[in-house]
Design a protein around this motif. Sequence first.
Motif, PDB file in Angstrom:
ATOM      1  N   SER A  32       0.905  -1.172   0.000  1.00  0.00           N
ATOM      2  CA  SER A  32      -0.194  -0.126  -0.101  1.00  0.00           C
ATOM      3  C   SER A  32       0.982   1.194  -0.018  1.00  0.00           C
ATOM      4  O   SER A  32       0.257   2.422  -0.394  1.00  0.00           O
ATOM      5  N   SER A  56      -0.363   7.098  -2.498  1.00  0.00           N
ATOM      6  CA  SER A  56      -1.636   7.707  -1.954  1.00  0.00           C
ATOM      7  C   SER A  56      -2.753   7.645  -2.920  1.00  0.00           C
ATOM      8  O   SER A  56      -3.841   7.835  -2.579  1.00  0.00           O
ATOM      9  N   GLY A  57      -2.351   7.647  -4.294  1.00  0.00           N
ATOM     10  CA  GLY A  57      -3.535   7.631  -5.230  1.00  0.00           C
ATOM     11  C   GLY A  57      -3.776   9.158  -5.523  1.00  0.00           C
ATOM     12  O   GLY A  57      -4.749   9.384  -6.482  1.00  0.00           O
ATOM     13  N   SER A  73      -5.945   3.780 -11.615  1.00  0.00           N
ATOM     14  CA  SER A  73      -6.325   3.870 -10.178  1.00  0.00           C
ATOM     15  C   SER A  73      -6.235   2.911  -9.004  1.00  0.00           C
ATOM     16  O   SER A  73      -5.584   1.952  -9.481  1.00  0.00           O
ATOM     17  N   ARG A  74      -6.356   3.070  -7.769  1.00  0.00           N
ATOM     18  CA  ARG A  74      -6.144   2.150  -6.687  1.00  0.00           C
ATOM     19  C   ARG A  74      -7.268   1.874  -5.863  1.00  0.00           C
ATOM     20  O   ARG A  74      -8.167   2.650  -5.791  1.00  0.00           O
ATOM     21  N   GLY A  75      -7.215   0.542  -5.601  1.00  0.00           N
ATOM     22  CA  GLY A  75      -8.407   0.006  -4.821  1.00  0.00           C
ATOM     23  C   GLY A  75      -8.333   0.931  -3.491  1.00  0.00           C
ATOM     24  O   GLY A  75      -7.237   1.510  -3.009  1.00  0.00           O
ATOM     25  N   ASN A  76      -9.450   0.828  -2.618  1.00  0.00           N
ATOM     26  CA  ASN A  76      -9.473   1.394  -1.258  1.00  0.00           C
ATOM     27  C   ASN A  76      -8.375   0.902  -0.392  1.00  0.00           C
ATOM     28  O   ASN A  76      -7.775   1.789   0.293  1.00  0.00           O
ATOM     29  N   ALA A  77      -8.048  -0.428  -0.512  1.00  0.00           N
ATOM     30  CA  ALA A  77      -7.086  -0.965   0.491  1.00  0.00           C
ATOM     31  C   ALA A  77      -5.731  -0.644   0.027  1.00  0.00           C
ATOM     32  O   ALA A  77      -4.818  -1.146   0.666  1.00  0.00           O
ATOM     33  N   LYS A  78      -5.483  -0.119  -0.936  1.00  0.00           N
ATOM     34  CA  LYS A  78      -4.504   0.146  -1.822  1.00  0.00           C
ATOM     35  C   LYS A  78      -3.271  -1.163  -2.142  1.00  0.00           C
ATOM     36  O   LYS A  78      -2.181  -0.854  -2.504  1.00  0.00           O
ATOM     37  N   THR A  80      -4.426  -3.283  -4.597  1.00  0.00           N
ATOM     38  CA  THR A  80      -4.673  -3.287  -5.730  1.00  0.00           C
ATOM     39  C   THR A  80      -4.654  -2.139  -6.830  1.00  0.00           C
ATOM     40  O   THR A  80      -5.297  -1.093  -6.346  1.00  0.00           O
TER      41      THR A  80
END
Length: 125
Positions: A32, A56-57, A73-78, A80
């Motif tokens: 992450s 951080s996205g 983009s990144r998933g919420n959990a970072k 993925t």
Amino acid sequence: QVQLVESGGGLVQAGGSLRLSCAASGPGRAFSNYNMGWFRQAPGKEREFVAAISWSGGSTYYADSVKGRFTISRGNAKNTVYLQMNSLKPEDTAVYYCAADAVAPRVVAGTPDYWGQGTQVTVSS
């Protein structure tokens, strides 16, 4: 160490869309905090930068050839990262690789600490 696994490649007609995914195969805590990127390599050509995203996205970067068509983009959990590819063209055909590094410039420069195994994207005309 971080291990990356790509998925989502396949065959699509020109003008269509695909969504690629890259995920850490181990615990997500270290992953992450890494900057992530996508590269691609067509037969007979060198690997080229496609897109990157900060840990951080909050910041994204794109090659001129894909601006306006691809979105990283990144998933919420970072743990993925995704590459949404729209308006695909035959020249987008390549093996797409996920990359990760704690230092953002190394991802953009194509010298990251970690690479995925790649996933094939084929765009037919």
